[in-house]
Design an enzyme around this catalytic site. Sequence first.
Site, short mmCIF file in Angstrom:
data_model
loop_
_atom_site.label_atom_id
_atom_site.label_comp_id
_atom_site.label_asym_id
_atom_site.label_seq_id
_atom_site.Cartn_x
_atom_site.Cartn_y
_atom_site.Cartn_z
N THR A 275 0.92 -1.36 -0.05
CA THR A 275 0.06 -0.21 -0.16
C THR A 275 0.60 1.15 -0.10
OG1 THR A 275 -0.33 0.47 2.09
CG2 THR A 275 -2.13 -1.16 1.22
N ASP A 276 0.26 2.40 -0.14
CA ASP A 276 0.64 3.18 -0.24
C ASP A 276 1.03 3.75 1.50
OD1 ASP A 276 1.83 6.16 -0.30
OD2 ASP A 276 1.05 6.66 -1.96
N TRP A 277 1.16 4.72 1.83
CA TRP A 277 1.68 5.22 3.12
C TRP A 277 0.31 5.81 4.02
CZ3 TRP A 277 5.15 2.06 1.17
CH2 TRP A 277 6.30 2.43 1.73
#
Length: 776
Positions: A275-277
């Site tokens: 995932t992105d952060w």
Amino acid sequence: MKFFRTIVLATVASLITTNAMAQQAPQLSADNIDAVLKAMTLQEKARLLVGSATDFFGETAVVGNSATLVPGAAGSTPAIPRLGIPATVLTDGPAGVRINPTREGTTETFYATGFPVGSCLAASWNQDLVRKVGEAIGNETMEYRCDVILAPGMNLHRSPLCGRNFEYYSEDPLLTGKIAAAYIQGVQSQGAGVSAKHFAVNSQETDRTSTDERLSVRAARELYLRGFEIAVRESAPWTIMSSYNLINGQYSMGNLDLLTKILRDDWGYKGIVMTDWIGIRDGLRTIDEVIAGNDLMEPGQKRQAEQIVEGVENGTLDIAYVDRNVRRMLEYIVKTPSFRHYPATNKPDLKAHAQITRQSANEGIVLLKNGNLPSGAKAEGKTLPLKDLKNVALFGVSSYHFLSGGTGSGCVHTPYVVDMVEGLKNAGISTTKMLTEVYQKYLEFASVKYNAENMRGEWFMQGAWGEQKYPEMEVSRRLINNDVRNAEAAIITIGRQAGEGGDRNMETEFNLNDDERALIKNVCEVFHAQDKPVVVVINSGSVIETASWRELPDAILCAWQPGEEAGNSVVDILTGKVCPSGKLTMTWPIDGYDHYSSRNYPGRNRVSNHDEDIYVGYRYFDTFKKDVAYPFGYGLSYTTFDYSKPSVKVNGDRISVSVTVKNTGKVSGKEVAQVYVTAPQGKLEKPAQELKAFAKTRELKPGESQTLTMELARRDLASYDEANSQWLTEGGSYTFSIGASSRDIRNTVAVKVGQYTEKTSDALRPKHELKLLKQQ
């Protein structure tokens, strides 16, 4: 005393049991992943799917099983020492390794090379050169004890206003995919990994974590996913990063259609998805992310691991999904430098990499205008290259504070940035003394005032997230009149900065402001009155407005944000040490609102309707015959090229396109041959033309020729047939146009191509009605 002995004996027994378990547990290797997976507890499995909560603000990631730290790394995966599973470290990119340049307890520095931003790299149209850049970045990733660089950025330039366009390559998916594949091949050839991002349809920063990108399946498949598909098939990235946004009502991070049906079933992807952060999200369960095919949750929260365990225990999450994702994680880990115990030095060859930076910037810089010298000038011919100069008047704040890259996670802590003063000096050219001193004094004042007024905490003030663009200085006619006497030419640098977390403003960041317009107008009037040339250098990672002022200066050079060697690279082009060969990878419109996408960009109420459908960039401008400032693929040279002997041969599913390019000018140079294809009229509406292949020559001497051969498949001509969930190349006569830009076609060849179909999953159907643009 008896109680104390009991406690001691129990502790010893526990330690013996723990050690015995550790000795009996398999130690991870590439050959025993099944055994390790079987030996893992549910808690260990859940833990491996969740990052180690390293954040952006200087906390550290632990490498392997040691106490070695990488301050400033973006994140990590957890270690499980019992099973010989090391932690791995993830560092931001894509223009270089992003870690802290200094560390407590040591005077050593850890600067990384600042390479050209994505828009500049792509403008080289040189896959071999981009691959070389990737090799250097891969080397620095490993030497700084990291395993994966979070790059390349692959989202399309849907609008010139996207704050992260500098990180991304193009408005065209083929060019995006080919340049990204070269970058990935380069990085991974060194033994480090990448994370191609942001998957998918993440072409805006405004409300990026909550905007629903609503688009047709065809637009998704042909445009926003196509570049990723090319990269997956041609370079097998170790990891892919799922984006923050929603697509047709479903978060990308929990989108089974996107992460499994398309990415893995249709394309055959074998790596991991992270995932992105962001962590836990409203309206999206961690277990749904696991089921969808997100293998790693970054930056990681303890509660996410607990939710995975709870999901298995209460029956809402099948352990088979967990095991599937854990297996992928283990397959990733055994490839990493941390697993291989790579002997990182913290001493990459920054000097050698600076030369790669300079060369790659040289090929990405685009010459937009090169008019004749003023009629009364000492010499005749074109303004550039500037010859036999001793003194120039250097205008514009960005001449003295040249922006090497953008802001946000895409910025790099470089050891230096060469500005225009230094670049000119290195070429033996001086800048006028008074003007230089005035600008330098202004910058001293502006840096203090700007940082005090605009800081977002101490970390921002210190430049942790990139170089800041200072307001333009008002320059009086008196100062210009003073400098024209001492200078043989004027150079004006117009700078723009943008980055993560926000999109650009049309009026103040795409267009020029009043001070900038006045500066160009006044300098041109004064210098032209003395028959002296004026050159404008654009220091921006993204498109700006030029149509209203481009007739004033004698030459315009788009330098983008070209990395740490910025001033040297620009001066190499200005002086003719290097012949420009960069070509635009996006259309430069007359007005920013000319893009059809501007009607819905960045959307309203966290909804962005892609009513432009497949008509993004030149696909719109060329199909609907709209005037532009500079077309897609455009770029001037100091020499001229002739195209001859075009050939298109169809052999089964393969198509071979060739053309001979000859340097007909007086200096050595490189040229990019671009192949655009017009499809026959059929059941699917098509753009007027689409880029289907390209190739760049070697440096050709005057009179020298090279035959370029470009290979593609019948599949590459296909459009997406939504009604039948398939790729469809309709049979008929296809026109192959070969040229120097989308509007500078030199040769055309028509050939018959047979029908081709390829079934896909039925995925990403929109849930809301769209008013899609159609040809009349």
